[in-house]
Motif scaffolding. Sequence first.
Motif, PDB file in Angstrom:
ATOM      1  N   ASN A  21      66.031  58.612  64.444  1.00  0.00           N
ATOM      2  CA  ASN A  21      67.247  59.303  64.892  1.00  0.00           C
ATOM      3  C   ASN A  21      67.784  60.241  63.809  1.00  0.00           C
ATOM      4  OD1 ASN A  21      67.151  57.931  67.339  1.00  0.00           O
ATOM      5  ND2 ASN A  21      68.449  56.247  66.606  1.00  0.00           N
ATOM      6  N   GLU A  22      67.727  59.778  62.555  1.00  0.00           N
ATOM      7  CA  GLU A  22      68.192  60.624  61.448  1.00  0.00           C
ATOM      8  C   GLU A  22      67.319  61.869  61.309  1.00  0.00           C
ATOM      9  OE1 GLU A  22      69.280  58.880  57.615  1.00  0.00           O
ATOM     10  OE2 GLU A  22      69.204  56.900  58.560  1.00  0.00           O
ATOM     11  N   VAL A  23      66.003  61.669  61.404  1.00  0.00           N
ATOM     12  CA  VAL A  23      65.074  62.798  61.297  1.00  0.00           C
ATOM     13  C   VAL A  23      65.328  63.797  62.423  1.00  0.00           C
ATOM     14  CG1 VAL A  23      62.640  63.461  61.526  1.00  0.00           C
ATOM     15  CG2 VAL A  23      63.280  61.548  60.046  1.00  0.00           C
ATOM     16  N   TYR A  24      65.553  63.286  63.634  1.00  0.00           N
ATOM     17  CA  TYR A  24      65.803  64.153  64.783  1.00  0.00           C
ATOM     18  C   TYR A  24      67.052  65.016  64.545  1.00  0.00           C
ATOM     19  CZ  TYR A  24      66.737  65.607  69.602  1.00  0.00           C
ATOM     20  OH  TYR A  24      66.975  66.350  70.729  1.00  0.00           O
ATOM     21  N   MET A  25      68.085  64.409  63.979  1.00  0.00           N
ATOM     22  CA  MET A  25      69.338  65.140  63.739  1.00  0.00           C
ATOM     23  C   MET A  25      69.187  66.174  62.636  1.00  0.00           C
ATOM     24  SD  MET A  25      71.351  63.971  66.003  1.00  0.00           S
ATOM     25  CE  MET A  25      72.861  64.764  65.437  1.00  0.00           C
ATOM     26  N   GLN A  26      68.211  65.964  61.743  1.00  0.00           N
ATOM     27  CA  GLN A  26      68.050  66.866  60.600  1.00  0.00           C
ATOM     28  C   GLN A  26      67.010  67.970  60.851  1.00  0.00           C
ATOM     29  OE1 GLN A  26      69.990  66.835  57.905  1.00  0.00           O
ATOM     30  NE2 GLN A  26      71.123  65.115  58.802  1.00  0.00           N
ATOM     31  N   THR A  27      66.405  67.985  62.035  1.00  0.00           N
ATOM     32  CA  THR A  27      65.433  69.039  62.352  1.00  0.00           C
ATOM     33  C   THR A  27      66.077  70.097  63.229  1.00  0.00           C
ATOM     34  OG1 THR A  27      64.628  67.709  64.212  1.00  0.00           O
ATOM     35  CG2 THR A  27      63.425  67.534  62.145  1.00  0.00           C
ATOM     36  N   GLY A  28      65.465  71.268  63.261  1.00  0.00           N
ATOM     37  CA  GLY A  28      66.009  72.389  64.021  1.00  0.00           C
ATOM     38  C   GLY A  28      65.980  72.164  65.521  1.00  0.00           C
ATOM     39  N   SER A  29      66.711  72.993  66.245  1.00  0.00           N
ATOM     40  CA  SER A  29      66.822  72.837  67.698  1.00  0.00           C
ATOM     41  C   SER A  29      65.516  73.122  68.420  1.00  0.00           C
ATOM     42  CB  SER A  29      67.919  73.774  68.237  1.00  0.00           C
ATOM     43  OG  SER A  29      67.624  75.127  67.901  1.00  0.00           O
ATOM     44  N   THR A  30      64.608  73.861  67.788  1.00  0.00           N
ATOM     45  CA  THR A  30      63.320  74.171  68.429  1.00  0.00           C
ATOM     46  C   THR A  30      62.264  73.109  68.152  1.00  0.00           C
ATOM     47  OG1 THR A  30      62.624  75.468  66.511  1.00  0.00           O
ATOM     48  CG2 THR A  30      63.765  76.649  68.283  1.00  0.00           C
ATOM     49  N   LEU A  31      62.620  72.113  67.333  1.00  0.00           N
ATOM     50  CA  LEU A  31      61.665  71.067  66.979  1.00  0.00           C
ATOM     51  C   LEU A  31      62.050  69.733  67.609  1.00  0.00           C
ATOM     52  CD1 LEU A  31      61.157  71.834  63.173  1.00  0.00           C
ATOM     53  CD2 LEU A  31      59.747  72.573  65.097  1.00  0.00           C
ATOM     54  N   ASN A  32      61.054  68.930  67.851  1.00  0.00           N
ATOM     55  CA  ASN A  32      61.273  67.603  68.415  1.00  0.00           C
ATOM     56  C   ASN A  32      60.650  66.557  67.490  1.00  0.00           C
ATOM     57  OD1 ASN A  32      61.964  65.595  70.369  1.00  0.00           O
ATOM     58  ND2 ASN A  32      59.836  65.597  71.068  1.00  0.00           N
ATOM     59  N   SER A  33      61.332  65.459  67.303  1.00  0.00           N
ATOM     60  CA  SER A  33      60.761  64.354  66.520  1.00  0.00           C
ATOM     61  C   SER A  33      60.585  63.147  67.427  1.00  0.00           C
ATOM     62  CB  SER A  33      61.665  64.008  65.334  1.00  0.00           C
ATOM     63  OG  SER A  33      62.857  63.405  65.776  1.00  0.00           O
ATOM     64  N   GLU A  34      59.484  62.459  67.244  1.00  0.00           N
ATOM     65  CA  GLU A  34      59.157  61.308  68.081  1.00  0.00           C
ATOM     66  C   GLU A  34      58.541  60.224  67.214  1.00  0.00           C
ATOM     67  OE1 GLU A  34      57.093  60.729  72.437  1.00  0.00           O
ATOM     68  OE2 GLU A  34      55.961  61.848  70.933  1.00  0.00           O
ATOM     69  N   SER A  35      59.104  59.032  67.284  1.00  0.00           N
ATOM     70  CA  SER A  35      58.552  57.919  66.512  1.00  0.00           C
ATOM     71  C   SER A  35      57.322  57.377  67.218  1.00  0.00           C
ATOM     72  CB  SER A  35      59.589  56.808  66.337  1.00  0.00           C
ATOM     73  OG  SER A  35      59.818  56.153  67.568  1.00  0.00           O
ATOM     74  N   VAL A  36      56.506  56.639  66.472  1.00  0.00           N
ATOM     75  CA  VAL A  36      55.309  56.047  67.052  1.00  0.00           C
ATOM     76  C   VAL A  36      55.679  55.012  68.111  1.00  0.00           C
ATOM     77  CG1 VAL A  36      55.105  54.206  65.326  1.00  0.00           C
ATOM     78  CG2 VAL A  36      53.047  55.076  66.432  1.00  0.00           C
ATOM     79  N   VAL A  37      56.871  54.403  67.982  1.00  0.00           N
ATOM     80  CA  VAL A  37      57.352  53.441  68.988  1.00  0.00           C
ATOM     81  C   VAL A  37      57.619  54.153  70.307  1.00  0.00           C
ATOM     82  CG1 VAL A  37      59.170  51.783  69.553  1.00  0.00           C
ATOM     83  CG2 VAL A  37      58.344  51.968  67.206  1.00  0.00           C
ATOM     84  N   GLU A  38      58.174  55.360  70.238  1.00  0.00           N
ATOM     85  CA  GLU A  38      58.452  56.136  71.447  1.00  0.00           C
ATOM     86  C   GLU A  38      57.179  56.730  72.038  1.00  0.00           C
ATOM     87  OE1 GLU A  38      62.852  57.915  70.401  1.00  0.00           O
ATOM     88  OE2 GLU A  38      61.131  58.685  69.292  1.00  0.00           O
ATOM     89  N   LYS A  39      56.206  57.002  71.186  1.00  0.00           N
ATOM     90  CA  LYS A  39      54.967  57.617  71.655  1.00  0.00           C
ATOM     91  C   LYS A  39      54.076  56.612  72.380  1.00  0.00           C
ATOM     92  CE  LYS A  39      51.360  60.774  70.067  1.00  0.00           C
ATOM     93  NZ  LYS A  39      50.789  61.497  68.905  1.00  0.00           N
ATOM     94  N   TYR A  40      54.098  55.356  71.927  1.00  0.00           N
ATOM     95  CA  TYR A  40      53.277  54.308  72.549  1.00  0.00           C
ATOM     96  C   TYR A  40      54.172  53.128  72.953  1.00  0.00           C
ATOM     97  CZ  TYR A  40      49.588  57.020  70.313  1.00  0.00           C
ATOM     98  OH  TYR A  40      48.757  58.051  69.918  1.00  0.00           O
TER      99      TYR A  40
END
Length: 411
Positions: free
Chosen positions: A244-263
């Motif tokens: 969640n912290e990484v997601y908030m610190q990345t730009g609006s055009t980027l998406n972050s996804e944890s391995v838990v969310e991916k699988y």
Amino acid sequence: MNYEIFIAKRIVAAKKYKSSISSPIIKIAIIAIALGIIIMMIAIATGIGLQQKIREKLSGFNGHIQITNFDNNNSEITLVPVSKNQDFYPEFKTVSNIKNVQVFATKAGIIRTETDFEGIILKGVANDYDWTFFQEYLVEGKLPNYSSEVSNDVLISKEIADRMALKLGDEFNILFVKNDPSKAPWIRVVKIVGIYNSGFQEFDGSFVIGDIRHIQKMNRWNDDQVGGFEVLITDFNEIIPKSNEVYMQTGSTLNSESVVEKYPSIFEWISLFDNNIYLIIVIMILVAGINMITALLVLILERTQMIGILKALGSSNVSIRKVFLYNAAYLILKGLFWGNLIGLSILFIQKYFGVITLNPETYYVSEAPIYLNFGYIILLNIGTLILCLLMLIIPTIIISKISPVKSIKFE
């Protein structure tokens, strides 16, 4: 010396105690305690070990958190490039406990040999890649080095090598289809410098690790364009808040996804192991406790005359109950000793020799992994001792019902 402990020791040391009617029942209770602690230790060690190994392998191939372009691409192939010129690269300064940030890109290809062909995914990495995971599962050769000029060295899995009859040092072709199918595909001649075997067939059967610069060239990307970023964290237990912290610190055009969310399905499955562990612990403690209650009741009934004499000499019910509880504690500790000795022996044998194997298609590992932590072993022993003794307080109430006049018999 406390006289309750003194009497309890005399009871344990007495020859009559060892050949009494209660002797086989006491032995069964000790065996039940030993078997209970063995099964609980194995359940915890294998359950947590399997969880950790699966999480470790998923993170090894995907990183803990992936940062890519915000698009509807759900495949393993990176299509739209991301610029390397990001505030979080090469170091994530705004989020704590970040171990490494590394670039990657993936592209589908076909391995072609003189006799066979195989579809694979080439995962391109750079000199910032953390090789810790693949170092652990490297079975032949060495890890590739992509720090200087463009390299044709690749790391492949043992599964692909066996299927394609390839070995360390071999060179082979990888074909990559262009966006225009009418044009001839790109061909890259690569050399095997290392072979790994993670036991995770879903990834072992498809991933080949190579130089990211090959993918950049084929995709017509600039040197500062990559498929995405993999973020490694120091503590997997913090993956959700860190994601969640990484997601908030990345730009609006980027998406972050944890391995838990991916699988999610895999992580939901391994989370069920916790319920199994809790259920086994409850059942084993109940079984051990019931056996100890039976043994203690037989022991009390067998020594009603002694109880009557102690009462006649002025001992209180509480003191006499303590005598039998100390006796029961000795039996529990004896069972725990043998249980720990046998249980730890089994766990160490499995940890270092891998006697028990598993089907990797079902469990994602080729042998039962073992998690050893003396903290949980100590807590398990203390918890078993305390819970069993608490369960034994109730049957000792029968002592207060024993009358000295009726129980003492003179010959």
